[in-house]
Design a protein around this motif. Structure first.
Motif, PDB file in Angstrom:
ATOM      1  N   THR A  27       0.843  -1.193   0.000  1.00  0.00           N
ATOM      2  CA  THR A  27       0.000   0.000   0.000  1.00  0.00           C
ATOM      3  C   THR A  27       0.886   1.255   0.000  1.00  0.00           C
ATOM      4  N   ASP A  28       0.245   2.391  -0.073  1.00  0.00           N
ATOM      5  CA  ASP A  28       0.936   3.692   0.010  1.00  0.00           C
ATOM      6  C   ASP A  28       1.987   3.884  -1.079  1.00  0.00           C
ATOM      7  N   LEU A 227      -7.617 -10.817  -0.641  1.00  0.00           N
ATOM      8  CA  LEU A 227      -7.167  -9.495  -0.234  1.00  0.00           C
ATOM      9  C   LEU A 227      -8.096  -8.466  -0.860  1.00  0.00           C
ATOM     10  N   VAL A 228      -8.426  -7.431  -0.123  1.00  0.00           N
ATOM     11  CA  VAL A 228      -9.160  -6.301  -0.688  1.00  0.00           C
ATOM     12  C   VAL A 228      -8.135  -5.286  -1.165  1.00  0.00           C
ATOM     13  N   VAL A 229      -8.119  -5.037  -2.477  1.00  0.00           N
ATOM     14  CA  VAL A 229      -7.093  -4.198  -3.095  1.00  0.00           C
ATOM     15  C   VAL A 229      -7.744  -2.923  -3.626  1.00  0.00           C
ATOM     16  N   ARG A 230      -7.139  -1.795  -3.290  1.00  0.00           N
ATOM     17  CA  ARG A 230      -7.660  -0.498  -3.709  1.00  0.00           C
ATOM     18  C   ARG A 230      -6.785   0.085  -4.826  1.00  0.00           C
ATOM     19  N   PRO A 231      -7.247   1.166  -5.468  1.00  0.00           N
ATOM     20  CA  PRO A 231      -6.497   1.724  -6.595  1.00  0.00           C
ATOM     21  C   PRO A 231      -5.033   2.001  -6.256  1.00  0.00           C
ATOM     22  N   ARG A 232      -4.162   1.603  -7.165  1.00  0.00           N
ATOM     23  CA  ARG A 232      -2.717   1.823  -7.100  1.00  0.00           C
ATOM     24  C   ARG A 232      -2.063   1.069  -5.942  1.00  0.00           C
ATOM     25  N   GLU A 233      -2.633  -0.056  -5.578  1.00  0.00           N
ATOM     26  CA  GLU A 233      -1.991  -0.963  -4.632  1.00  0.00           C
ATOM     27  C   GLU A 233      -1.496  -2.186  -5.390  1.00  0.00           C
ATOM     28  N   ALA A 234      -0.467  -2.820  -4.854  1.00  0.00           N
ATOM     29  CA  ALA A 234       0.167  -3.947  -5.540  1.00  0.00           C
ATOM     30  C   ALA A 234       0.099  -5.199  -4.673  1.00  0.00           C
ATOM     31  N   VAL A 235       0.113  -6.345  -5.341  1.00  0.00           N
ATOM     32  CA  VAL A 235       0.048  -7.646  -4.684  1.00  0.00           C
ATOM     33  C   VAL A 235       1.258  -8.467  -5.093  1.00  0.00           C
ATOM     34  N   LEU A 236       1.843  -9.161  -4.121  1.00  0.00           N
ATOM     35  CA  LEU A 236       2.934 -10.095  -4.374  1.00  0.00           C
ATOM     36  C   LEU A 236       2.362 -11.506  -4.411  1.00  0.00           C
ATOM     37  N   SER A 237       2.685 -12.242  -5.470  1.00  0.00           N
ATOM     38  CA  SER A 237       2.130 -13.584  -5.638  1.00  0.00           C
ATOM     39  C   SER A 237       3.248 -14.614  -5.648  1.00  0.00           C
ATOM     40  N   PRO A 238       3.356 -15.424  -4.581  1.00  0.00           N
ATOM     41  CA  PRO A 238       4.366 -16.492  -4.590  1.00  0.00           C
ATOM     42  C   PRO A 238       4.025 -17.550  -5.623  1.00  0.00           C
ATOM     43  N   SER A 239       5.010 -18.317  -6.018  1.00  0.00           N
ATOM     44  CA  SER A 239       4.838 -19.251  -7.126  1.00  0.00           C
ATOM     45  C   SER A 239       3.782 -20.313  -6.855  1.00  0.00           C
ATOM     46  N   TRP A 240       3.563 -20.674  -5.598  1.00  0.00           N
ATOM     47  CA  TRP A 240       2.615 -21.743  -5.274  1.00  0.00           C
ATOM     48  C   TRP A 240       1.165 -21.259  -5.209  1.00  0.00           C
ATOM     49  N   SER A 241       0.945 -19.966  -5.245  1.00  0.00           N
ATOM     50  CA  SER A 241      -0.392 -19.405  -5.029  1.00  0.00           C
ATOM     51  C   SER A 241      -1.159 -19.239  -6.333  1.00  0.00           C
ATOM     52  N   MET A 242      -2.420 -19.647  -6.326  1.00  0.00           N
ATOM     53  CA  MET A 242      -3.288 -19.296  -7.451  1.00  0.00           C
ATOM     54  C   MET A 242      -3.580 -17.796  -7.392  1.00  0.00           C
ATOM     55  N   HIS A 243      -4.008 -17.245  -8.512  1.00  0.00           N
ATOM     56  CA  HIS A 243      -4.319 -15.822  -8.515  1.00  0.00           C
ATOM     57  C   HIS A 243      -5.376 -15.488  -9.551  1.00  0.00           C
TER      58      HIS A 243
END
Length: 276
Positions: A27-28, A227-243
């Protein structure tokens, strides 16, 4: 630079909402006159933003990376989602309009971010990963990206995929980067939900109404979390996680991957029947 460590899927089963956000959500981003960066131990990926105003912004030196300078052993992809900006790389100057991207090769000693108009600053989103060879810097406009159409109106997921940093567009060591834009009336950036054990990924959500959110689905396919994601926020996705995710309105997402290969289609699809 903030540090985020890798997480085991068995541990993530027991994370609270706060712990999920602390580990996987950034965030931020895009603070006036600041660079923000997060070092993620999955594939040694650095995800960050630069929002210059009256003065140019320069990435920190390489001490935290064990190098003489930031880009000594790294490559970087940069996407501008704000006003006109200028990136300087070893004396070369690249003007980036909204939706323009830039690949910066390993060994670039001098790197800086500026805005053409401080009243309408650039918003540079960047992802940097380790590299083994130096390739030339390349500016890539949206018109020069590879374009793919996906989804259907029936599934509310019609979208356009723009592949900016891709072997068919420019040379890179392991970085892939692009943007997916949903059509009006579409809210899902999946299916297919998938994992790719061979690559970590990061997503920036943008180009959406300020009041909208995206419900980002992650976790092991049989132990899903959100996760609840708001505008201009980023998510990190590990290799084992679906997305994948669903928004309360249309949006775009910038994606970047690094790992064992550069095959965009190398993914392990997860059947909807198996998701829990």
């Amino acid at each position: 630079m903030e540090i985020r460590y890798s997480s085991h899927p068995e541990d993530v089963k027991y994370y609270t909402t706060e712990e999920l956000r602390d580990h996987f959500l950034i965030t931020d981003l895009f603070q006036y006159g600041e660079i923000k960066s997060v070092y993620y131990h999955e594939d040694r990926m650095i995800v960050g933003s630069a929002m210059p105003t009256t003065a140019a912004l320069v990435p920190e030196d390489g001490r935290q990376l064990g190098c003489a300078y930031f880009m000594e052993r790294r490559e970087m992809g940069i996407l501008n989602i704000g006003g006109e900006g200028i990136v300087k790389a070893d004396g070369a100057e690249y003007s980036l309009q909204y939706s323009d991207a830039l690949y910066v090769g390993m060994g670039t000693k001098e790197l800086s971010f500026s805005s053409a108009n401080p009243a309408d600053p650039a918003k540079f989103y960047f992802v940097s990963v380790p590299a083994h060879k130096s390739y030339e810097c390349v500016k890539i406009s949206k018109a020069e990206a590879i374009v793919q159409r996906a989804g259907s109106e029936a599934q509310c997921n019609t979208r356009t995929i723009f592949q900016y940093i891709h072997p068919s567009v420019c040379k890179s060591c392991q970085l892939l980067m692009g943007v997916t834009t949903l059509d009006s009336g579409s809210v899902w950036n999946a299916p297919p939900f998938h994992t790719h054990e061979r690559r970590a990924e990061a997503f920036l959500y943008f180009d959406m109404q300020e009041e909208d959110v995206v419900f980002y689905l992650m976790g092991h396919p049989t132990q899903t979390r959100h996760l609840v994601v708001r505008p201009r926020e980023a998510v990190l996705s590990p290799s084992w996680s679906m997305h994948g995710g669903c928004g309360t309105g249309r949006y775009s997402l910038a994606w970047a991957m690094a790992g064992e290969n550069q095959a965009f289609g190398d993914m392990d699809a997860v059947s909807l029947a198996d998701i829990q």
